[in-house]
Enzyme design. Structure first.
Site, PDB file in Angstrom:
ATOM      1  N   LYS A 128     -11.024  -0.412   6.128  1.00 48.37           N
ATOM      2  CA  LYS A 128      -9.784  -0.333   6.906  1.00 48.37           C
ATOM      3  C   LYS A 128     -10.167   0.121   8.312  1.00 48.37           C
ATOM      4  O   LYS A 128     -10.913   1.099   8.451  1.00 48.37           O
ATOM      5  CB  LYS A 128      -8.870   0.689   6.227  1.00 48.37           C
TER       6      LYS A 128
ATOM      7  N   ARG B  86       1.836  10.173   0.640  1.00 42.23           N
ATOM      8  CA  ARG B  86       2.179  11.133   1.703  1.00 42.23           C
ATOM      9  C   ARG B  86       3.466  11.874   1.419  1.00 42.23           C
ATOM     10  O   ARG B  86       3.909  12.666   2.252  1.00 42.23           O
ATOM     11  CB  ARG B  86       2.353  10.401   3.044  1.00 42.23           C
TER      12      ARG B  86
ATOM     13  N   GLU C 280       0.889  -1.164   0.000  1.00 38.02           N
ATOM     14  CA  GLU C 280       0.000   0.000   0.000  1.00 38.02           C
ATOM     15  C   GLU C 280       0.927   1.213   0.000  1.00 38.02           C
ATOM     16  O   GLU C 280       1.519   1.552   1.026  1.00 38.02           O
ATOM     17  CB  GLU C 280      -0.894  -0.002   1.253  1.00 38.02           C
TER      18      GLU C 280
HETATM   19  C1  3PG Z   1      -1.284   3.436   7.720  1.00 36.57           C
HETATM   20  O1  3PG Z   1      -1.664   4.457   7.194  1.00 36.57           O
HETATM   21  O2  3PG Z   1      -1.783   2.358   7.424  1.00 36.57           O
HETATM   22  C2  3PG Z   1      -0.247   3.585   8.772  1.00 36.57           C
HETATM   23  O3  3PG Z   1       0.771   4.395   8.268  1.00 36.57           O
HETATM   24  C3  3PG Z   1       0.298   2.324   9.334  1.00 36.57           C
HETATM   25  O4  3PG Z   1       1.525   2.606   9.923  1.00 36.57           O
HETATM   26  P1  3PG Z   1       1.999   2.008  11.332  1.00 36.57           P
HETATM   27  O5  3PG Z   1       2.025   0.526  11.217  1.00 36.57           O
HETATM   28  O6  3PG Z   1       3.383   2.583  11.479  1.00 36.57           O
HETATM   29  O7  3PG Z   1       1.048   2.521  12.376  1.00 36.57           O
END
Ligand code: 3PG
Length: 223
Positions: free
Chosen positions: A129, A46, A42
């Site tokens: 999600k 950003r 994914e």
């Molecule tokens: C997302 O957008 O899915 C997050 O960036 C997941 O990142 P993390 O595992 O560092 O919380």
């Protein structure tokens, strides 16, 4: 690709969330994910290089590449043009969701409340999600949501660590978990694609072990 995106995500069980600052890392990263046995990404929109990175990773036919942090139709249009196979959003933008549904594009929007799950259901979605997962109550919250929404499945993401994934995957509504633990920023900063590949391999082993335990528990229950 004949399997649906949701079926593939369920098969891989883990979706690496990618935040790439340098487009030149896209190809070696794609290769590391594939070699590590986790051929799915994914790519979050950003960073300034994100769309280019998405396009380079999507060029790998064996990598299921989606776009993450898609906030609106305009970004979704760009992500699809760059080769994304699915769209993930941190929240519920009805216009974006409808646009994807009309075009038969897999959209996985973010929810963290019953109201948002209801909205997603009423739009016809059965996979969302759950974000930010740990900060929103993690498994406890997902268990509470199963009562009113028994058919909803989740890509649980946000703050999840490798040690926690077995518990998440043992809970049927969790179709897959996502996160950055196997593509850590400090590894990317040092071009440690070998470490990323090992991280993927370690994750795949944990998934296999979790599945073995789930199957064993099901056998005991059916005896
Ligand atoms: C997302 O957008 O899915 C997050 O960036 C997941 O990142 P993390 O595992 O560092 O919380």
């Amino acid at each position: 690709m004949t399997e649906t995106v949701a079926a593939l995500l369920e098969k891989y069980a883990v979706v690496p969330a990618i935040v790439l600052e340098d487009v030149n890392q896209a190809a070696p990263l794609a290769q590391a994910l594939i070699s590590g046995g986790l051929p799915v990404a994914e790519v979050t929109l950003r960073t300034p290089d994100a769309l280019d990175a998405l396009s380079r990773m999507a060029a790998f036919p064996n990598l299921l590449t989606g776009a993450g942090t898609v906030l609106n139709v305009s970004q979704a249009t760009e992500a699809m043009a760059a080769g994304a196979k699915f769209i993930v959003s941190p929240g519920m933008n009805v216009e974006l969701i409808q646009w994807c549904l009309d075009k038969n594009i897999t959209i996985i929007p973010g929810v963290c409340t019953p109201t948002e799950v209801m909205l997603a259901m009423n739009l016809g979605l059965r996979l969302v999600k759950f974000f930010p997962c740990e900060a929103s109550g993690g498994l406890e919250m997902l268990r509470a949501l199963r009562g009113p929404f028994p058919e909803m499945r989740y890509l649980a993401t946000g703050g999840i660590k490798l040690e926690a994934i077995s518990n998440y995957l043992a809970f049927h509504p969790v179709l897959a978990v996502g996160g950055t633990w196997m593509v850590k920023p400090e590894w990317l900063a040092n071009d440690r694609f070998d470490v990323i590949e090992d991280g993927c391999r370690q994750t795949v082993e944990v998934v296999k072990d979790a599945r073995w335990q789930i199957a064993a528990a099901a056998r005991v229950r059916s005896q």
